[in-house]
Design a protein around this motif. Structure first.
Motif, mmCIF file in Angstrom:
data_model
loop_
_atom_site.group_PDB
_atom_site.id
_atom_site.type_symbol
_atom_site.label_atom_id
_atom_site.label_comp_id
_atom_site.label_asym_id
_atom_site.label_seq_id
_atom_site.Cartn_x
_atom_site.Cartn_y
_atom_site.Cartn_z
ATOM 1 N N THR A 83 -0.646 -15.255 2.779
ATOM 2 C CA THR A 83 -2.052 -15.038 2.518
ATOM 3 C C THR A 83 -2.209 -13.648 1.612
ATOM 4 O OG1 THR A 83 -2.601 -15.825 4.481
ATOM 5 C CG2 THR A 83 -4.085 -14.421 3.775
ATOM 6 N N VAL A 84 -1.395 -12.810 1.905
ATOM 7 C CA VAL A 84 -1.370 -11.479 1.090
ATOM 8 C C VAL A 84 -1.154 -11.966 -0.409
ATOM 9 C CG1 VAL A 84 -0.251 -9.364 0.784
ATOM 10 C CG2 VAL A 84 -1.011 -9.969 2.900
ATOM 11 N N PHE A 85 -0.039 -12.638 -0.646
ATOM 12 C CA PHE A 85 0.377 -12.985 -1.925
ATOM 13 C C PHE A 85 -0.620 -13.846 -2.460
ATOM 14 C CE2 PHE A 85 4.992 -12.660 -0.852
ATOM 15 C CZ PHE A 85 5.257 -11.484 -1.347
ATOM 16 N N ASN A 86 -1.497 -14.837 -1.751
ATOM 17 C CA ASN A 86 -2.447 -15.645 -2.496
ATOM 18 C C ASN A 86 -3.430 -14.701 -2.962
ATOM 19 O OD1 ASN A 86 -0.907 -17.873 -2.198
ATOM 20 N ND2 ASN A 86 -1.680 -18.470 -0.550
ATOM 21 N N ALA A 87 -4.150 -13.713 -2.094
ATOM 22 C CA ALA A 87 -4.982 -13.029 -2.201
ATOM 23 C C ALA A 87 -5.008 -12.276 -3.497
ATOM 24 C CB ALA A 87 -5.313 -11.856 -1.213
ATOM 25 N N ASP A 88 -3.726 -11.658 -4.066
ATOM 26 C CA ASP A 88 -3.480 -10.818 -4.992
ATOM 27 C C ASP A 88 -2.283 -11.366 -5.755
ATOM 28 O OD1 ASP A 88 -3.280 -8.753 -6.924
ATOM 29 O OD2 ASP A 88 -3.204 -7.216 -5.494
ATOM 30 N N PRO A 89 -2.485 -11.867 -6.774
ATOM 31 C CA PRO A 89 -1.505 -12.693 -7.880
ATOM 32 C C PRO A 89 -0.493 -11.135 -8.188
ATOM 33 C CG PRO A 89 -3.468 -13.554 -8.383
ATOM 34 C CD PRO A 89 -3.770 -12.469 -7.386
ATOM 35 N N ALA A 90 -0.843 -10.266 -8.155
ATOM 36 C CA ALA A 90 -0.126 -8.863 -8.836
ATOM 37 C C ALA A 90 0.757 -8.348 -7.889
ATOM 38 C CB ALA A 90 -1.047 -7.943 -9.600
ATOM 39 N N THR A 91 0.811 -8.743 -6.718
ATOM 40 C CA THR A 91 1.668 -8.305 -5.695
ATOM 41 C C THR A 91 3.009 -8.958 -5.712
ATOM 42 O OG1 THR A 91 -0.210 -7.968 -4.195
ATOM 43 C CG2 THR A 91 1.916 -7.895 -3.060
ATOM 44 N N GLY A 92 4.086 -7.947 -6.111
ATOM 45 C CA GLY A 92 5.131 -8.650 -6.511
ATOM 46 C C GLY A 92 6.236 -8.504 -5.296
ATOM 47 N N SER A 93 5.698 -7.791 -3.964
ATOM 48 C CA SER A 93 6.645 -7.810 -3.019
ATOM 49 C C SER A 93 5.796 -7.080 -1.834
ATOM 50 C CB SER A 93 7.807 -6.855 -3.271
ATOM 51 O OG SER A 93 7.431 -5.619 -3.401
ATOM 52 N N VAL A 94 6.235 -7.454 -0.407
ATOM 53 C CA VAL A 94 5.631 -6.892 0.653
ATOM 54 C C VAL A 94 6.814 -6.263 1.280
ATOM 55 C CG1 VAL A 94 4.792 -7.592 3.089
ATOM 56 C CG2 VAL A 94 3.896 -8.602 0.751
ATOM 57 N N VAL A 95 6.628 -4.884 1.886
ATOM 58 C CA VAL A 95 7.533 -4.243 2.756
ATOM 59 C C VAL A 95 7.081 -4.434 4.139
ATOM 60 C CG1 VAL A 95 8.494 -1.807 3.088
ATOM 61 C CG2 VAL A 95 7.560 -2.534 0.736
ATOM 62 N N LEU A 96 8.169 -4.850 4.916
ATOM 63 C CA LEU A 96 7.950 -4.884 6.364
ATOM 64 C C LEU A 96 8.433 -3.867 7.019
ATOM 65 C CD1 LEU A 96 9.208 -8.729 6.794
ATOM 66 C CD2 LEU A 96 6.761 -7.815 6.418
ATOM 67 N N VAL A 97 7.595 -2.760 7.590
ATOM 68 C CA VAL A 97 7.796 -1.847 8.444
ATOM 69 C C VAL A 97 7.840 -1.849 9.831
ATOM 70 C CG1 VAL A 97 7.131 -0.562 6.270
ATOM 71 C CG2 VAL A 97 5.551 -0.915 8.243
ATOM 72 N N ASP A 98 8.513 -0.863 10.524
ATOM 73 C CA ASP A 98 8.417 -0.706 12.039
ATOM 74 C C ASP A 98 7.354 0.095 12.356
ATOM 75 O OD1 ASP A 98 9.360 1.837 11.516
ATOM 76 O OD2 ASP A 98 11.477 1.346 12.068
ATOM 77 N N THR B 169 9.115 9.550 -7.978
ATOM 78 C CA THR B 169 7.819 9.703 -7.427
ATOM 79 C C THR B 169 6.738 9.651 -8.639
ATOM 80 O OG1 THR B 169 8.161 12.049 -7.053
ATOM 81 C CG2 THR B 169 8.212 10.578 -5.187
ATOM 82 N N GLU B 170 6.966 9.958 -9.710
ATOM 83 C CA GLU B 170 6.196 9.968 -10.673
ATOM 84 C C GLU B 170 6.101 8.502 -11.197
ATOM 85 O OE1 GLU B 170 6.887 12.746 -14.159
ATOM 86 O OE2 GLU B 170 8.031 14.219 -12.791
ATOM 87 N N PHE B 171 6.661 7.558 -10.946
ATOM 88 C CA PHE B 171 6.486 6.225 -11.239
ATOM 89 C C PHE B 171 6.129 5.455 -9.869
ATOM 90 C CE2 PHE B 171 9.895 8.418 -13.992
ATOM 91 C CZ PHE B 171 9.085 8.295 -15.152
ATOM 92 N N MET B 172 5.820 6.112 -8.805
ATOM 93 C CA MET B 172 5.852 5.427 -7.703
ATOM 94 C C MET B 172 4.317 4.667 -7.375
ATOM 95 S SD MET B 172 6.099 6.914 -3.799
ATOM 96 C CE MET B 172 4.530 7.787 -3.774
ATOM 97 N N MET B 173 4.122 3.441 -6.925
ATOM 98 C CA MET B 173 2.972 2.838 -6.866
ATOM 99 C C MET B 173 2.713 2.567 -5.276
ATOM 100 S SD MET B 173 3.201 0.124 -10.106
ATOM 101 C CE MET B 173 1.635 -0.442 -9.545
ATOM 102 N N PRO B 174 1.510 2.280 -5.047
ATOM 103 C CA PRO B 174 1.296 1.888 -3.555
ATOM 104 C C PRO B 174 1.989 0.547 -3.268
ATOM 105 C CG PRO B 174 -0.704 2.676 -4.605
ATOM 106 C CD PRO B 174 0.423 2.391 -5.842
ATOM 107 N N ALA B 175 2.786 0.692 -2.149
ATOM 108 C CA ALA B 175 3.144 -0.484 -1.357
ATOM 109 C C ALA B 175 2.328 -1.365 -0.662
ATOM 110 C CB ALA B 175 4.339 -0.130 -0.741
ATOM 111 N N THR B 176 2.511 -2.877 -0.875
ATOM 112 C CA THR B 176 1.928 -3.467 0.254
ATOM 113 C C THR B 176 2.754 -3.691 1.477
ATOM 114 O OG1 THR B 176 1.036 -4.950 -1.632
ATOM 115 C CG2 THR B 176 1.093 -6.036 0.577
#
Length: 401
Positions: A293-308, A273-280
């Motif tokens: 659209t999310v990836f295009n809006a922020d080039p720094a976003t390396g992944s998207v987490v799909l949640v239930d 958790t000391e190295f944790m960053m907010p997830a998209t």
């Protein structure tokens, strides 16, 4: 995006307005006589309600509240639900957004009217299903395994989290329904430190929980010896007089004795958790076009987490592979308006309590995805954020030097 937060305002029913989700069916079975009590009146409001915090032993914080009406179990389903309703109303007056755990007998799930009253009451209190843990105790009460699984499956489909007292149920059945929380029986909690057989039961349930994505809860902890022993077996959630007095109220701190494993955690270094960053985070129903659209809006976003609906990670979309597939021949036409999960991978979850070095080792288990983001989860499997493998490598390397 807290999966357990209560929604402001009420709604007609916990399952209203959701045609895509099967409505749980709790109709009474024809071979079971109707309950003797049919007045549908709540337990008298003068009944005393006590609040029991469910504590994350590693973080030392309260993750849920289990209000209860003291007394013997109610064999009548209406009275059983009345107690749950009184408990929920009492907690609502405390204005806390902590998740609530309500205990019901397994047999109560077989009756439609009491369960519908419970759904309506929770909705009127602003309690969304994702913030309610339905704890089921007792045996199958004459139901077949398939019927009991269907009842519990209906609750899960409606968004509720499930907790079961695993000792009274067949192990295969528990594994199939995959509850969020596996509750130890009071006898296991009480005798595990002195009885190797009870200790083995706790270890087995912890191992099962890890496989199915659940976590073990030890109720009724009264001594340091019990707590230390159960923590050593891998139990992460607990409640009982040792942690909070019978007069405890939401918002009051709890007492979590220092565990014997603290020295080992210090030796292994900082937690992930000391190295944790907010997830998209996006719902697992998102389309590929929406993810693009999310990836295009922020080039720094390396992944998207799909949640239930309970904020548990179901898929992860890696930026590079996703864009390559869409850029291929007819890629956009084939995938844009279809679920992004088709172009996703299984998430790589790591509990928030593990040392960073252990998370890094877990990342290396899959050579093809070694540099992909890890998903950090809490004790009930919800997504808290991501940990980038590159950050772990650089930080741990700096600590070495």
């Amino acid at each position: 995006m807290t999966a357990f937060a209560a929604a402001p305002g009420g709604q007609e029913s916990a399952f209203a307005g959701r045609p895509d989700v099967p409505r749980p069916t709790h109709a009474a079975r024809p071979d079971v006589p109707p309950p003797a009590y049919t007045g549908h009146s709540d337990v008298p409001p003068t009944a005393h309600v006590t609040f029991h915090p469910i504590v994350d032993l590693d973080a030392g914080t309260v993750v849920a509240v289990a209000p209860s009406v003291p007394g013997p179990p109610n064999l009548d389903p209406d009275l059983d639900v009345d107690c749950a309703i009184l408990a929920a109303r009492s907690l609502s007056r405390r204005e806390t957004l902590l998740p609530i755990q309500l205990l019901l007998r397994m047999g109560t799930l077989a009756y439609d009217r009491p369960m519908e009253r419970l759904h309506r009451t929770l909705a009127s209190l602003g309690r969304r299903p994702g913030g309610v843990i339905v704890g089921v105790t007792g045996d199958l009460a004459g139901m077949s395994l398939d019927e009991a699984a269907a009842r519990l499956g209906g609750l899960r489909s409606g968004g509720y989290l499930l907790a079961v007292e695993a000792g009274d149920l067949p192990t295969r059945f528990v594994a199939d329904i995959a509850p969020t929380i596996l509750m130890l029986g009071p006898e296991v909690t009480r005798r595990a430190a002195a009885d190797p057989r009870r200790s083995a039961v706790a270890e087995a349930l912890v191992a099962l929980g890890r496989r199915i994505g659940g976590h073990v809860l030890a109720p009724g902890v009264v001594s340091d010896d019990q707590l230390t022993h159960l923590r050593g077996r891998g139990v992460r959630l607990a409640q009982g007089p040792l942690l909070a007095s019978p007069q405890w109220l939401p918002g009051v701190p709890v007492n979590v004795p220092v565990g014997s494993r603290d020295a080992e955690r210090d030796r292994l270094g900082p937690r992930v958790t000391e190295f944790m960053m907010p997830a998209t985070v996006m719902p697992d129903t998102a389309t590929a076009e929406e993810v693009l659209t999310v990836f295009n809006a922020d080039p720094a976003t390396g992944s998207v987490v799909l949640v239930d609906q309970a904020q548990r990670p179901r898929h992860t979309v890696d930026r590079t592979r996703f864009l390559l597939r869409l850029a291929g021949a007819y890629g956009h036409a084939l995938h844009a308006h279809k679920p992004a999960a088709r172009l996703a991978d299984a998430p790589r979850p790591v509990p928030r309590t593990v040392p960073a070095i252990a998370a890094l080792r877990a990342a290396g288990n899959d050579a093809e995805r070694v540099y992909e983001d890890l998903v950090v989860i809490d004790e009930v499997g919800r997504c808290l954020g991501i940990a980038r493998v590159g950050d772990l490598i650089r930080s741990l390397s700096a600590l070495e030097h």
